[in-house]
Motif scaffolding. Structure first.
Motif: not given
Length: 305
Positions: A170-185
């Motif tokens: 979406f045009a206002r996707d919050p993932s473009l301005t918010t840190p995101y978490q990532l884990r390989l388990a």
């Protein structure tokens, strides 16, 4: 306004049975897994860890593993790839999990990365919305979204690659301005066996054992078999062998094979009962209500049935 309320089966059983009931909980199937340790990872040049490449800038660095949660969350808008080798300790079936805070409720608007893990060039698990066949609707205990894939691996080194991509839906996707978490388990055969042993030991010491099992129904995804996923048939068999007073509670949207049916003392089909399902399940298990519904479909013991 709307206030979300959700009570788990365990919470509802404890509330209804009271403090003196002595209800013990043991996790029979580990849905979270554990972060893949640095000792199992090596970069293409042999250094410990994995090689991280920033696809936007070309910069590289070595990370000891992929466990970027909490204050270690990745920068917003990152396009990253990790590559190297994963060392498998023994032949067997391994579950590899990529976990992000790409959410599921309301899932389209939650921040996070759409990430994929490949082993030996083959996609194993992906959190990509609308595309993934491995994405789970059940979050981890810390609230991350998980995609899990099972793969048979031989002992030794295997090529591994993890790609974290942000796809703006979406045009206002919050993932473009918010840190995101990532884990390989991962979940190894040894870890799976230890969990089953703990469940059987707890059942052996209890007057009655209740096993809760499930499958997930998702839009646009066909089931590959009638088996319960995640080794849950083995879990039921192990618990029933340890305690003949074993009750199996099914949370499924459709039939599953029940090779353990003759060893279960009772089987309760709860389907997908929603946010009040925990209280409804407790009412039925403790005799406050009669499980008098009629099945609209047949549940077979074996595929041949």
């Amino acid at each position: 306004g709307f206030k979300e309320r959700k009570t788990t089966q365990l919470e509802a059983l404890r509330q209804l049975a009271g403090d003196g009931a002595g209800i013990t909980f043991v996790r029979g199937i580990d849905l979270d897994g554990e972060p893949v340790p640095a000792s199992a990872l090596s970069a293409p040049d042999g250094r410990p860890g994995l090689l991280r490449t920033n696809e936007s800038t070309g910069e590289t660095q070595i990370d000891p593993g992929i466990d970027f949660v909490g204050h270690r969350a990745l920068a917003p808008g990152s396009r990253l790839t990790w590559s190297g080798w994963i060392t498998i300790p023994a032949d067997g079936e391994y579950e590899l999990k990529v976990q992000t805070d790409w959410g599921v409720g309301p899932f389209l608007f939650n921040p996070g990365g759409h990430s994929t893990v490949y082993v030996d060039g083959r996609e194993v698990a992906s959190t990509a919305p609308f595309e993934s066949r491995t994405l789970s609707l059940i979050p981890t205990s810390s609230g991350l979204t998980t995609a899990s894939g099972s793969v048979q691996l031989t002992s030794g080194r295997h090529e591994i690659r993890v790609a974290a991509r942000l796809k703006s839906l979406f045009a206002r996707d919050p993932s473009l301005t918010t840190p995101y978490q990532l884990r390989l388990a991962w979940l190894t055969p040894e870890m799976r066996g230890a969990t089953l042993d703990a469940a059987a030991a707890a059942a052996r010491d209890a007057p009655t054992a209740i096993v809760f099992v499930h499958n997930e129904g998702a839009e646009g995804v066909d089931r590959s078999s009638l088996d319960l996923p995640l080794g849950q048939n083995e879990l039921i068999a192990a618990v029933a062998a340890a305690n003949p007073r074993t009750v199996v509670v099914l949370n499924t949207g459709d039939p599953v094979v029940m090779p353990w049916a003759d060893r279960a003392n009772a089987i309760l089909q709860m389907w997908y009962p929603g946010q009040e399902g925990g209280a409804a399940t407790a009412d039925l298990l403790l005799g406050r209500a009669n499980p008098s519904g009629k099945l609209p479909v047949t549940f077979p013991r074996h595929d041949g049935d």
